[in-house]
Design a protein around this motif. Structure first.
Motif, PDB file in Angstrom:
ATOM      1  N   GLY A 130     -29.835 -56.640  11.297  1.00  0.00           N
ATOM      2  CA  GLY A 130     -29.461 -57.470  10.152  1.00  0.00           C
ATOM      3  C   GLY A 130     -29.044 -56.646   8.952  1.00  0.00           C
ATOM      4  O   GLY A 130     -28.041 -56.940   8.278  1.00  0.00           O
ATOM      5  N   ILE A 131     -29.791 -55.565   8.676  1.00  0.00           N
ATOM      6  CA  ILE A 131     -29.451 -54.682   7.562  1.00  0.00           C
ATOM      7  C   ILE A 131     -28.104 -54.000   7.811  1.00  0.00           C
ATOM      8  O   ILE A 131     -27.284 -53.845   6.902  1.00  0.00           O
ATOM      9  N   GLY A 132     -27.875 -53.617   9.065  1.00  0.00           N
ATOM     10  CA  GLY A 132     -26.601 -52.977   9.410  1.00  0.00           C
ATOM     11  C   GLY A 132     -25.420 -53.888   9.140  1.00  0.00           C
ATOM     12  O   GLY A 132     -24.378 -53.450   8.637  1.00  0.00           O
ATOM     13  N   PHE A 133     -25.577 -55.162   9.429  1.00  0.00           N
ATOM     14  CA  PHE A 133     -24.471 -56.088   9.197  1.00  0.00           C
ATOM     15  C   PHE A 133     -24.289 -56.415   7.716  1.00  0.00           C
ATOM     16  O   PHE A 133     -23.202 -56.794   7.292  1.00  0.00           O
ATOM     17  N   ILE A 134     -25.348 -56.229   6.931  1.00  0.00           N
ATOM     18  CA  ILE A 134     -25.176 -56.290   5.477  1.00  0.00           C
ATOM     19  C   ILE A 134     -24.264 -55.138   5.036  1.00  0.00           C
ATOM     20  O   ILE A 134     -23.403 -55.300   4.173  1.00  0.00           O
ATOM     21  N   GLY A 135     -24.458 -53.967   5.684  1.00  0.00           N
ATOM     22  CA  GLY A 135     -23.583 -52.823   5.411  1.00  0.00           C
ATOM     23  C   GLY A 135     -22.132 -53.129   5.738  1.00  0.00           C
ATOM     24  O   GLY A 135     -21.218 -52.736   5.000  1.00  0.00           O
ATOM     25  N   ILE A 136     -21.888 -53.852   6.849  1.00  0.00           N
ATOM     26  CA  ILE A 136     -20.522 -54.254   7.212  1.00  0.00           C
ATOM     27  C   ILE A 136     -19.931 -55.151   6.137  1.00  0.00           C
ATOM     28  O   ILE A 136     -18.752 -55.009   5.757  1.00  0.00           O
ATOM     29  N   LEU A 137     -20.741 -56.088   5.620  1.00  0.00           N
ATOM     30  CA  LEU A 137     -20.262 -56.977   4.554  1.00  0.00           C
ATOM     31  C   LEU A 137     -19.944 -56.196   3.287  1.00  0.00           C
ATOM     32  O   LEU A 137     -19.003 -56.533   2.560  1.00  0.00           O
ATOM     33  N   VAL A 138     -20.730 -55.150   3.018  1.00  0.00           N
ATOM     34  CA  VAL A 138     -20.452 -54.304   1.851  1.00  0.00           C
ATOM     35  C   VAL A 138     -19.088 -53.632   2.006  1.00  0.00           C
ATOM     36  O   VAL A 138     -18.309 -53.528   1.051  1.00  0.00           O
ATOM     37  N   ILE A 139     -18.773 -53.189   3.228  1.00  0.00           N
ATOM     38  CA  ILE A 139     -17.476 -52.547   3.487  1.00  0.00           C
ATOM     39  C   ILE A 139     -16.339 -53.562   3.380  1.00  0.00           C
ATOM     40  O   ILE A 139     -15.316 -53.306   2.743  1.00  0.00           O
ATOM     41  N   GLN A 141     -16.323 -56.590   1.928  1.00  0.00           N
ATOM     42  CA  GLN A 141     -16.251 -57.319   0.664  1.00  0.00           C
ATOM     43  C   GLN A 141     -15.525 -58.662   0.808  1.00  0.00           C
ATOM     44  O   GLN A 141     -14.510 -58.916   0.152  1.00  0.00           O
ATOM     45  N   PRO A 142     -16.044 -59.570   1.647  1.00  0.00           N
ATOM     46  CA  PRO A 142     -15.329 -60.828   1.892  1.00  0.00           C
ATOM     47  C   PRO A 142     -15.226 -61.749   0.679  1.00  0.00           C
ATOM     48  O   PRO A 142     -14.363 -62.605   0.614  1.00  0.00           O
ATOM     49  N   GLY A 143     -16.111 -61.573  -0.312  1.00  0.00           N
ATOM     50  CA  GLY A 143     -16.072 -62.458  -1.470  1.00  0.00           C
ATOM     51  C   GLY A 143     -15.399 -61.862  -2.679  1.00  0.00           C
ATOM     52  O   GLY A 143     -15.402 -62.449  -3.760  1.00  0.00           O
ATOM     53  N   PHE A 147      -9.401 -61.333   0.846  1.00  0.00           N
ATOM     54  CA  PHE A 147      -9.888 -60.634   2.040  1.00  0.00           C
ATOM     55  C   PHE A 147      -8.720 -60.235   2.935  1.00  0.00           C
ATOM     56  O   PHE A 147      -7.849 -61.040   3.231  1.00  0.00           O
ATOM     57  N   ALA A 148      -8.693 -58.979   3.371  1.00  0.00           N
ATOM     58  CA  ALA A 148      -7.615 -58.477   4.218  1.00  0.00           C
ATOM     59  C   ALA A 148      -7.914 -58.817   5.680  1.00  0.00           C
ATOM     60  O   ALA A 148      -8.896 -58.321   6.239  1.00  0.00           O
ATOM     61  N   PRO A 149      -7.079 -59.662   6.306  1.00  0.00           N
ATOM     62  CA  PRO A 149      -7.330 -60.057   7.703  1.00  0.00           C
ATOM     63  C   PRO A 149      -7.379 -58.869   8.657  1.00  0.00           C
ATOM     64  O   PRO A 149      -8.104 -58.905   9.657  1.00  0.00           O
ATOM     65  N   GLU A 150      -6.612 -57.799   8.355  1.00  0.00           N
ATOM     66  CA  GLU A 150      -6.595 -56.650   9.261  1.00  0.00           C
ATOM     67  C   GLU A 150      -7.946 -55.941   9.338  1.00  0.00           C
ATOM     68  O   GLU A 150      -8.187 -55.150  10.255  1.00  0.00           O
ATOM     69  N   ALA A 151      -8.844 -56.228   8.379  1.00  0.00           N
ATOM     70  CA  ALA A 151     -10.175 -55.615   8.409  1.00  0.00           C
ATOM     71  C   ALA A 151     -10.988 -56.106   9.601  1.00  0.00           C
ATOM     72  O   ALA A 151     -11.974 -55.472   9.993  1.00  0.00           O
ATOM     73  N   ILE A 152     -10.567 -57.226  10.202  1.00  0.00           N
ATOM     74  CA  ILE A 152     -11.260 -57.753  11.377  1.00  0.00           C
ATOM     75  C   ILE A 152     -10.930 -56.931  12.625  1.00  0.00           C
ATOM     76  O   ILE A 152     -11.703 -56.896  13.583  1.00  0.00           O
ATOM     77  N   ARG A 261     -13.471 -45.234  -0.920  1.00  0.00           N
ATOM     78  CA  ARG A 261     -13.951 -46.226  -1.877  1.00  0.00           C
ATOM     79  C   ARG A 261     -15.478 -46.305  -1.836  1.00  0.00           C
ATOM     80  O   ARG A 261     -16.096 -46.127  -0.785  1.00  0.00           O
ATOM     81  N   THR A 262     -16.061 -46.566  -2.995  1.00  0.00           N
ATOM     82  CA  THR A 262     -17.521 -46.567  -3.127  1.00  0.00           C
ATOM     83  C   THR A 262     -18.181 -47.547  -2.168  1.00  0.00           C
ATOM     84  O   THR A 262     -19.183 -47.227  -1.521  1.00  0.00           O
ATOM     85  N   ASN A 263     -17.629 -48.751  -2.050  1.00  0.00           N
ATOM     86  CA  ASN A 263     -18.249 -49.747  -1.173  1.00  0.00           C
ATOM     87  C   ASN A 263     -18.208 -49.313   0.296  1.00  0.00           C
ATOM     88  O   ASN A 263     -19.124 -49.628   1.062  1.00  0.00           O
ATOM     89  N   VAL A 264     -17.168 -48.570   0.676  1.00  0.00           N
ATOM     90  CA  VAL A 264     -17.064 -48.086   2.064  1.00  0.00           C
ATOM     91  C   VAL A 264     -18.128 -47.026   2.333  1.00  0.00           C
ATOM     92  O   VAL A 264     -18.781 -47.035   3.382  1.00  0.00           O
ATOM     93  N   VAL A 265     -18.320 -46.113   1.376  1.00  0.00           N
ATOM     94  CA  VAL A 265     -19.335 -45.056   1.531  1.00  0.00           C
ATOM     95  C   VAL A 265     -20.734 -45.662   1.614  1.00  0.00           C
ATOM     96  O   VAL A 265     -21.536 -45.320   2.500  1.00  0.00           O
TER      97      VAL A 265
END
Length: 290
Positions: A130-139, A141-143, A147-152, A261-265
């Protein structure tokens, strides 16, 4: 740390570095030529390598008769298509962001190991997932903004690779590593030839040199990985596979002008931390009781 473990770790680091180079070359070629052709040529070389390796080890006869041929064929085709998806993500998103998302695949393997393999996943590993997928959301940034569709795309690649990993573990119950490796190369080459032959396009001499280097790095990386597992247990060396993200980031920033980018790191650090934790918990769960 004994000598074999140290050698295994060094071989894993070497493999991750070679695979990072392979990804950089794929990113370069994928920006000029279609992905199907690039992966097809790469698989031709890979198939030749696995045939040579299997014959050298005297196990060609056994490799041609797996216990579960349909399973082996499906996982081989799945990996070939996953590579196409991942290379496409390099072109669309760049190396850094693609790999930051792709590193979630161990979490996906842990999440699906219950329904696919019947393994027990404890609450600590579920928390890490669950924490790992929070990290994915941080990368992702869907909100934030648009949102870039290619990120999927790299996330789809991670899902495909996780399924491939689970099917490989399933195949390992009845077939040897050599048999699975053989079918990975041969089925992948057949699938990519069927798909990629109609996408053939001329390639200049300089890019043929890059293509040759791509093939060599693919074979060298797999050879280093095989040798790595001969020296040390997978659970010991697997955390060092995350160094590929570091090597890829260096290539992406220095050669392709990508931005860290900071959110990616931050997101990648969360995903990697959660992934290492699940590996540690998985190792403890499978350790025999004395």
């Amino acid at each position: 740390m004994d000598q074999n473990t140290r050698a295994g770790i060094l071989l894993m680091i070497g493999a991750t570095f070679v695979f990072a180079l392979q990804d950089g070359i794929s990113r370069h070629l994928g920006g000029t030529y279609n992905v199907w052709m690039i992966v097809m040529i790469r698989y031709w070389f890979f198939a030749a390598f696995v045939i040579w390796l299997t014959r050298r080890n005297g196990s060609l006869r056994n490799a041609l008769r797996p216990a579960r041929p349909y399973l082996q064929a499906f996982r081989g085709a799945l990996l070939a298509l996953e590579i196409c998806v991942t290379v496409l993500s390099f072109v669309l998103l760049g190396l850094v962001e693609s790999h930051a998302i792709f590193t979630s695949y161990p979490l996906l393997i842990a999440a699906f190991s219950g329904p696919v393999l019947g393994e027990t996943v404890g609450w600590r590993r579920w928390l890490a997932i669950g924490i790992g997928f929070i990290g994915i959301l941080v990368i992702l940034q869907p909100g934030v903004g648009v949102f870039a569709p290619e990120a999927i795309v790299p996330l789809i690649g991670a899902l495909m690779f996780a399924l491939y990993g689970l099917l490989t573990r399933l195949a390992a119950k009845t077939d040897s590593t050599q048999t699975s490796f053989f079918w990975t190369g041969i089925v992948g080459a057949v699938v990519m030839t069927v798909i990629g032959a109609s996408f053939w396009e001329p390639m200049i001499a300089r890019d043929w040199a890059w293509m040759a280097l791509l093939c060599v790095t693919g074979v060298l990386g797999h050879w280093l990985l095989i040798k790595c597992y001969e020296f040390a247990e997978a659970s010991v060396v697997q955390p060092f596979a995350y160094l590929q993200l570091v090597f890829v980031a260096i290539l992406g920033v220095s050669l392709f002008g990508e931005e860290l980018r900071t959110n990616v790191v931050i997101g990648a650090a969360i995903v990697v931390g959660a992934g290492i934790f699940t590996l540690i918990r998985s190792r403890r769960a499978t350790r025999p009781i004395a």
